[in-house]
Structure formats: structure tokens, C-alpha cells
Write an enzyme that holds these catalytic residues in place. Structure first.
Site, short mmCIF file in Angstrom:
data_model
loop_
_atom_site.label_atom_id
_atom_site.label_comp_id
_atom_site.label_asym_id
_atom_site.label_seq_id
_atom_site.Cartn_x
_atom_site.Cartn_y
_atom_site.Cartn_z
N ARG A 65 0.90 -1.29 -0.05
CA ARG A 65 0.07 0.17 0.09
C ARG A 65 0.85 1.27 -0.09
O ARG A 65 0.55 2.29 -0.53
CB ARG A 65 -0.88 -0.04 1.35
CG ARG A 65 -1.88 -0.81 1.25
CD ARG A 65 -3.10 -0.62 2.22
NE ARG A 65 -4.22 -1.50 2.23
CZ ARG A 65 -4.39 -2.51 3.07
NH1 ARG A 65 -3.42 -2.55 4.07
NH2 ARG A 65 -5.41 -3.10 2.96
N LYS A 170 1.58 -20.18 5.22
CA LYS A 170 0.74 -20.78 6.06
C LYS A 170 0.32 -19.63 7.01
O LYS A 170 0.91 -18.77 7.17
CB LYS A 170 1.36 -21.85 6.99
CG LYS A 170 2.39 -21.70 8.05
CD LYS A 170 2.88 -22.70 9.05
CE LYS A 170 3.70 -22.08 10.02
NZ LYS A 170 2.78 -21.73 11.19
N ASP A 199 5.80 -24.10 3.49
CA ASP A 199 6.21 -24.23 4.89
C ASP A 199 7.66 -24.54 4.89
O ASP A 199 8.25 -25.30 4.37
CB ASP A 199 5.43 -25.67 5.22
CG ASP A 199 5.81 -25.95 6.81
OD1 ASP A 199 6.57 -25.25 7.40
OD2 ASP A 199 5.13 -27.09 7.26
N HIS A 200 8.06 -23.22 5.44
CA HIS A 200 9.57 -23.25 5.34
C HIS A 200 10.34 -24.21 6.23
O HIS A 200 11.50 -24.67 5.70
CB HIS A 200 10.06 -21.76 5.95
CG HIS A 200 10.03 -21.70 7.51
ND1 HIS A 200 8.80 -21.52 8.16
CD2 HIS A 200 10.69 -21.98 8.26
CE1 HIS A 200 8.99 -21.48 9.49
NE2 HIS A 200 10.14 -21.78 9.45
N ASP A 257 -0.49 -24.01 15.18
CA ASP A 257 1.11 -23.40 14.66
C ASP A 257 1.94 -24.29 14.41
O ASP A 257 2.71 -24.09 13.60
CB ASP A 257 1.33 -22.59 16.34
CG ASP A 257 2.63 -21.62 15.93
OD1 ASP A 257 2.71 -21.10 14.70
OD2 ASP A 257 3.55 -21.59 16.81
N HIS A 262 4.06 -28.15 10.39
CA HIS A 262 5.53 -28.62 10.58
C HIS A 262 5.66 -30.12 11.00
O HIS A 262 6.38 -30.84 10.39
CB HIS A 262 6.50 -27.76 11.38
CG HIS A 262 6.33 -26.29 11.28
ND1 HIS A 262 6.30 -25.84 9.86
CD2 HIS A 262 6.27 -25.28 12.11
CE1 HIS A 262 6.28 -24.32 10.04
NE2 HIS A 262 6.48 -24.13 11.44
N LYS A 358 6.21 -24.37 23.92
CA LYS A 358 6.90 -23.19 24.06
C LYS A 358 7.58 -23.21 25.30
O LYS A 358 6.98 -23.89 26.43
CB LYS A 358 6.11 -21.87 23.93
CG LYS A 358 5.78 -21.74 22.49
CD LYS A 358 5.33 -20.49 22.11
CE LYS A 358 4.96 -20.18 20.81
NZ LYS A 358 6.43 -20.11 19.86
#
Lengths: 505, 305
Positions: A65, A170, A199-200, A257, A262, A358
Site C-alpha cells: 500500500r 501458512k 512451509d519453510h 501453529d 511442520h 514453548k
């Protein structure tokens, strides 16, 4: 009609060793001023150019933008690459690279912007000699995907199918229904073969090495089954908390996530049947077959956790519910341990245990294949009391490599057998710079190789596997675990019920 | 990459080489990793060639852990000096081993054979000029090699063509130097219009080393299955290739010193192209990654010589 590129028929191209893309291409980044573009995409394109892997006729169009001229975008890109590239900016090379960068300011809400973009694309295509492949990379929040795809369709930028590709980041929906709705919109304008869902994780060198390890070595495949493998453990552990992504994470949680994409992607590589050829459809067919054989996750075979306060690597960290923007009564799962079962000839009866979370003790991703114990040990109980079953560990990050654990005689006067590790470290055999996953994947998208990208049927099946658990976890409370630990006690109990225990990575 | 750590012995009997290497490995304070992936035998015709070879091996560094055996013909019974060079890797040091052998020429192949790491590929890099046909030492080296590496810029195309008939999968560093130019030439003719012009290619004008010019001409002849004339202006490296296609001219020209140039032709915009001139170490390292020759090389060599 855009002229076809015919590089594949060029007699001078036969046998050339160059591993890069050869056919002309234009690479458009939607969200070109965003975080992903700055951190990953622009540095990856720069490094590909520096390595001589981009086509000789190539251009990048940044789309966002913000009003900007080409020159301003080039300065913006220079700053982003300087800050985030794995290699420093080479001032001598920069002018040649910068000349490939162009900018088109526009919004997503009006088709006239896409018609203007079409003019820019066609003009640049003409400038570089015509017949360019066109790659559109959607590096925007997923809520913009439908409107961008519709805009591209309305501006007739989605054809011809053999030259145009769209790359989507994703998340591919947030459940099965939304994934199907997104696919419906995308398929209105693009054929499935044009859609590259990135998906890296699957572009990492060490993840790709799983293909090589399994299918380039004859010694492992014969024992890669329920006949010899007792169980498999896949760990994707992070030591960080939610950082500045609390709002996103509250909507997502660990299953959406990490697990749906993954983790199931890695599991599919570990468990799939050998493909007939390392070609996109052969590989993706085998992954899809494997996911179809997997049972959906259930409440009874899963443990939900959320981190409490604690210490990670000596540093005191807050509980999830004390993180900024997280509600004090949040029930979002930051940890999962689960038992997955695959109902096919190779894996029936061999569970795959997964865990991800995490604020765990350390950042590590690994696949541990635990083999069955020998049927009979001809040694005294004392001699072999410290002997553990064989295991093979594929370490994806950090310390990338492979470890094989086996029994060996300890140098003691009486017979004593101990477990020892034989380690292969990636950095020991290949002391070269490893390309970023985005470099691998962007180059594949530019040259039209979709092997490492995820197909819609696999996306949908992954949601079918995860959705029941996500649904069941909408209520009830997660079990708390101390930050810096390996998860809640219930995760240990999950394996203890089967007479097994987690590896300590 | 950080500076390597080098350990070296004096001149030894061949029988002491393995023990000395083991001792050098034992000097590693933190336990280094010996992950040898190939044998590289280097034949140096002159003693100063051994010094240049040392520099090339330093540049290849730890990216390809190898045992290098550098042989230089002199007089007398072969004697060896061993060294171990270690680079700091992410977790451990990565070490390569070097054995320099000097001695009577005829004795060198057998000295090498006794010191090869078992069951790993053997690359033989023959530096400089190649000996005449029928040379016994060259024959023995070809016999032991998984892949021979030569340099047509030093040895000449006729000699390389002679070896190519005996050594399958021959690698020529001169041919490797033309790689970026061949890629750039091919890219000129990806479009349909330009492809039609390629059908009328009658000759090329090359400013660069004669053997590289001849290889490019040979490549075009063999790919297009017809005669292509060659005009060559001698230079120390490739600087310019012009292709004459009937009345149309396509040009690739190096600009400045930084590995780039421009490509242009009828119906094409002027483009910046990569025309990297890799150092010998980079060229050699690239060949060590492959066990076979590039498919167009043999026909191009035949058409060039």
C-alpha cells in the site's frame, strides 16, 4: 496471449550444469514492505542472485500500500538485506541486483489496482524479452489471501497456467472447513498445480536430508518398519515464549501453529513409503497416502499444557497468562504431547509420539527412532544392565546431524556392555554455507518444482487429523508446566502407560 | 572461515606416514573429527607447482574433508612430509590430511597406492602439461583414478583429447571456466525468435584463451550438429563472445572486473549476466563434487580439437 518460454527446447541448454533457474521470471511480492519480506524474502532473493541461481532475465515487483518509487524500494530492500541477509551486501554487485527491483503501490480492496499491476507486469515482461514465468508470493496476513487471489483472477493474471504460480504462506485455513473454503477461492482462478503452499520447515536442508537418509541408503529401509521399530518420538521444542505474537497465538495454539503443518510434515517424511521418483507428484502422493492412514488425534491420547513461570537457561520468565495481551484465564495450549497411530502394513502397532511446546528446556527439533530390544541377550544380567535399545536420532536443529546408539563392550575386566553413540555432524562433512530454507523454496517456486510444497489433499487430511482435538480442547483446563522443563508430568505418564519414556534431547 | 591450524612434520619414510598422521590427530586438544570424503592425488611437474598446489588446497579448506597426496618427481627413493590442517567447524574442528611425496618418477604411483584411504573415490589432478602418449606413470595414474582432472589451458586441447579417450569422466578446468559463458549464450536463445536466429549461426568471434575459445566453438558445433567458424583474439581470460547468425549479431561482453557483463541481441533487452571467473580452487572443488563428466564435454572436445 503471453508467448511461451521455450528454454526447455533450447539445444544449447542440454547438459548445462547450472543448478539455478533458466527461464525468464517475474516475482511479485504482495506485502513487500512487511516483516516476512524484509527478514526472509528479499534476503533470499539477494542470495540466490549472488549465487548466480536466478534466471538471466528476472525481475522483482514489490507490491504494497505504501507509496514508493522504484528507487525508494531499492533503498528499502538494501536496508532489509543489510539487516537480515546471511551474507553481507556486496556493493559491487548491488547495482546489477537493484536494477531487477521494481515497486508497484496498490491496495487489495479494489480490482483496479490489480489491473494496474497487470500493466506493470506486462510492461516488465516485455522489457525482459517476453515469455516470463510469473510468480505471485502472498506475504500478507492470511485474511487478505482471498481478495488478492480474486484480484489476480479479475485482472487475468492467473493465466497461462503453465507460466503462472501463486505461493501461499501458512496458515492454510484454521480448520478443515476454512481450508476448503480458501481452496475453493484459490481453485476458482488457479489450477492445483499452480498453487505452491510454503512451509519453510520443509525447505530446511536437514529436513530434506531425511529423504536422502531414507532413500539413498539400503541399510536402513529394511528395518524401517514395525518389525524392528518399537516407536518413534518427534520433538519440536522451543525455549522462547509467545514474544510479541500473543494475539496471534491466542487464536492459534500449539496444534495449529506447529502440529498441523511442520510436525505432520516431518512425520510424513519419516513414515511415508519410498516414492517411485523424486518428482513432485510421486513424493506428494506418498505423503498424502501416509496422512490418510493416520488416525485423527483424540483427547485420550493427548496431553495439553500451558507454561507457568520458571527459569529458561538461567533467566526467569513469566507464565503464559502473564504475557502481554494474554487473558488471565486463557486456556490456550502452548504444549502438546500425543500418541499417533498409523494404520498401514508398515506401521500398524508402532506408535509415533509427538511433543511440541514453548518455553521448554531448550530449542531442539529431532526425530528419534527407537528400535526394539534384541529378542534374547546371551549375557549375564549384570553385564547388560546398562544397555539400552538401539536408537537412531535425526537432529534437525540445532547441531544438525544423525546419531546411532548401539551397545559396545566397556573396557573392563569383566564383561560389561554399555550404550555408546556414533555421531554424524553435518558441519563435519560439509563445512560450507548452508542456504536458508527460503532460498531453496523460492528457487523451486521460480523454476516450477513443487516437490517441497504441500498439496491441498494433504492440507485437508492434516486438518482432519487435528480438528477433533482442537474441538475437544475448546473447554477444560490445560495442565501447567514450569517454564524450562520438558512439559507437564502427564506427558511422561502418556508414555509410561505404554512402558516407555521420553528421550531427553 | 577462520584461519586454519596447521601441524606439519619433517621428511619421513613412507612407512612412517600413517603413524605420523595419527600422531598429528592426537595433537588436537579438543578432539577433532576426521571425516574424509575423498582422496585427491595431485601430480606436480615442477617443485614450484607444489607450492601453488598448497595454496589451492588451503582455499578448498574444510568444505571438502579429504586426504591430499601431492607428488613431485625428483630423484631417489620416495620420501614424504605430512601435515594436518584443521578448520573450526560449528561444533568440532574439521581436518584434512596432506602428504607431500618426492622421489623417482617411476616409483610415485606405487607410493600413492599405498597411502590412499580405502574405498573412497580417487581424484587425480594432473597439473601442467601432459606427457606423451604411452607414458607409464600417466597410465598408472589413470588406472587408479575414479576421475582425472586436467586443465586444457595448460596442457592443450590435443593432449586433453588424448587422455579423454583413456580416462572416463575426465574433468577439464578449462572447460569449467567456460561454464558461465555457455549459460549466458544458451540464455540468449531461449525465446522463439532468437531460436530461429540460432539456426543461422555461422561463426563466433571470441576474445579469450585459445583453448577456451575452441571449446566454446566445439560446444556449439556439437550441440547444433553443424560447422561453426571461429575467430579468436588471444587474451588471458574470456572477455567477449560474439555470435554471427546470418545478418544478426548476439554479443556477450565482460564489463569491469567484478564477474559480470552484458548480453544483448536482436529482440532482446540488454541484460546484466553473471560471468564469474572462479579461482582454480573453486573450479577444482566443483569438480570434486562430481564423479562424472558433464555430458556435452566429450562431443565439444572432439569438435574443438
Amino acid at each position: 496471449m503471453t508467448p511461451r518460454a521455450d528454454a526447455a527446447d533450447n539445444p544449447l541448454r542440454v547438459g548445462l550444469r547450472v543448478g539455478g533457474a533458466s527461464e525468464p521470471a517475474l516475482f511479485t511480492i504482495f506485502g513487500a514492505t512487511g516483516d516476512l519480506a524484509q527478514r526472509k524474502l528479499l534476503p533470499a532473493i539477494y542470495n540466490l542472485a549472488k549465487r548466480g541461481l536466478l534466471p538471466p532475465r528476472f525481475g522483482v515487483i514489490g507490491y504494497a500500500r505504501t507509496e514508493m518509487k522504484d528507487e525508494e524500494f531499492r533503498r528499502f530492500a538494501h536496508a532489509a538485506i543489510e539487516a537480515h541477509s546471511r551474507t553481507p551486501v556486496d556493493d559491487r554487485f548491488w547495482p546489477a541486483f537493484a536494477s531487477m527491483l521494481h515497486y508497484h503501490a496498490g491496495g487489495f480492496d479494489d480490482n483496479k489496482h490489480f489491473h494496474e499491476l497487470a500493466n506493470t507486469v506486462n510492461e516488465l515482461d516485455h522489457q525482459i524479452g517476453g515469455g516470463a514465468h510469473r510468480v505471485f508470493y502472498l506475504s500478507t496476513p492470511s485474511s487478505f489471501f482471498p481478495v488478492i487471489v480474486n484480484g489476480l483472477g479479475a485482472a487475468k493474471l492467473t493465466r497461462p497456467a503453465e507460466l503462472v504460480r501463486v505461493v501461499i504462506e501458512k496458515p492454510f485455513g484454521h480448520d478443515l472447513t476454512s481450508a476448503q473454503q480458501l481452496a475453493e477461492i484459490v481453485h476458482k482462478w488457479f489450477q492445483e498445480r499452480q498453487v505452491y503452499r510454503i512451509d519453510h520447515y520443509l525447505g530446511k536442508e536437514t529436513v530434506q536430508n531425511i529423504y536422502a537418509f531414507r532413500f539413498a541408503n539400503a541399510i536402513f529401509e529394511p528395518i524401517w518398519s514395525n518389525s524392528y521399530v518399537d516407536h518413534v518420538q518427534i520433538t519440536v521444542a522451543e525455549s522462547l515464549g509467545v514474544e510479541h505474537r500473543a494475539a496471534f497465538y491466542e487464536e492459534t495454539g500449539v496444534v495449529r501453529d506447529i502440529v498441523q503443518n511442520h510436525l505432520l510434515g516431518v512425520l510424513a517424511l519419516v513414515a511415508m513409503e519410498p516414492p517411485a521418483a523424486f518428482e513432485p507428484e510421486s513424493v506428494r502422493d506418498e505423503k498424502a497416502k501416509l496422512l490418510r492412514a493416520m488416525r485423527p488425534m483424540t483427547f485420550d491420547d493427548a496431553v495439553r499444557g500451558q507454561y507457568a513461570g520458571g527459569y529458561v537457561a538461567g533467566e526467569e520468565v513469566p507464565a503464559y497468562r502473564q504475557e502481554p495481551e494474554v487473558p488471565a484465564d486463557s486456556i490456550t495450549a502452548t504444549y502438546i504431547a500425543a500418541k499417533l497411530q498409523i494404520d498401514n502394513w508398515r506401521w500398524a502397532g508402532t506408535p509415533f509420539y509427538i511433543r511440541s511446546g514453548k518455553r521448554l528446556a531448550k530449542r531442539v527439533t529431532e526425530v528419534a527412532v527407537q528400535f526394539k530390544r534384541p529378542p534374547h541377550l546371551p549375557f549375564s544380567r549384570e553385564a547388560a544392565e546398562h544397555l539400552e535399545a538401539n536408537s537412531l536420532v535425526l537432529r534437525i536443529q540445532p547441531d544438525e546431524g544423525i546419531s546411532l546408539r548401539f551397545g559396545a563392550k566397556a573396557p573392563t575386566p569383566t564383561l560389561s556392555i554399555r550404550s555408546v553413540n556414533m555421531d554424524f555432524l553435518y558441519g563435519s562433512s560439509f563445512l560450507t554455507d548452508v542456504p536458508e530454507a527460503y532460498e531453496t523454496l523460492l528457487l523451486d517456486a521460480i523454476r516450477g518444482d513443487s516437490t517441497l510444497f504441500t498439496r491441498q489433499d494433504s492440507i485437508e487430511r492434516a486438518w482432519e487429523i487435528c480438528d477433533p482435538l482442537i474441538e475437544q480442547w475448546q473447554t477444560g483446563q490445560p495442565q501447567l508446566y514450569s517454564a524450562g522443563s520438558w512439559g507437564p508430568d502427564a506427558a511422561d505418564e502418556l508414555l509410561a502407560e505404554d512402558g516407555r519414556r521420553w528421550r531427553r534431547p | 572461515m577462520s584461519e586454519p591450524r596447521v601441524e606439519q612434520t619433517g621428511w619421513l619414510e613412507l612407512s612412517d606416514v600413517e603413524r605420523s598422521l595419527a600422531e598429528l590427530r592426537g595433537l588436537d586438544a579438543q578432539g577433532s573429527v576426521r571425516a574424509t570424503t575423498l582422496n585427491l592425488v595431485v601430480h606436480c611437474g615442477k617443485e614450484d607447482g607444489a607450492d601453488a598446489t598448497e595454496r589451492v588446497l588451503e582455499e578448498i579448506g574444510g568444505s571438502r574433508p579429504l586426504r591430499a597426496i601431492v607428488i613431485t618427481p625428483t630423484q631417489g627413493a620416495p620420501r614424504a612430509r605430512v601435515s594436518s590442517t584443521c578448520w573450526a567447524g560449528p561444533a568440532h574442528e574439521v581436518c584434512t590430511e596432506r602428504i607431500a611425496i618426492r622421489g623417482a618418477r617411476a616409483a610415485l604411483p606405487s607410493a600413492v597406492t599405498s597411502l590412499l584411504v580405502a574405498d573412497l573415490p580417487v581424484f587425480v589432478w594432473w597439473r601442467g602439461e601432459l606427457p606423451p602418449e604411452g607414458d607409464a606413470v600417466l597410465g598408472e595414474m589413470i588406472e587408479m583414478a575414479t576421475r582425472m582432472v586436467v586443465d586444457s589451458d595448460e596442457a592443450g586441447l590435443d593432449a586433453v583429447a588424448r587422455v579423454e579417450r583413456l580416462a572416463s569422466g575426465l574433468a577439464d578446468l578449462g572447460w569449467a571456466r567456460t561454464a558461465a559463458w555457455r549459460e549466458a549464450i544458451a540464455a540468449l536463445f531461449d525465446g522463439r525468435k532468437q531460436r530461429r536466429a540460432l539456426d543461422h549461426l555461422i561463426g563466433i568471434d571470441v576474445k579469450g584463451p585459445p583453448s577456451e575459445a575452441a571449446l566454446i566453438a566445439g560446444w556449439l558445433r556439437s550441440r547444433l550438429h553443424r560447422q561453426v567458424g571461429l575467430d579468436n583474439t588471444r587474451a588471458t581470460r574470456l572477455n567477449r563472445v560474439e555470435l554471427l547468425c546470418g545478418d544478426e549479431r548476439f554479443l556477450i561482453e565482460r564489463s569491469g572486473r567484478y564477474g559480470h557483463g552484458t548480453a544483448r541481441g536482436p529482440g532482446l533487452p540488454e541484460r546484466t549476466v553473471s560471468l564469474a571467473s572462479p579461482a582454480t580452487a573453486a573450479l577444482l572443488a566443483g569438480e570434486l563434487d562430481r564423479l562424472g563428466a558433464e555430458r556435452p564435454f566429450g562431443p565439444a572436445l572432439e569438435a574443438a580439437a
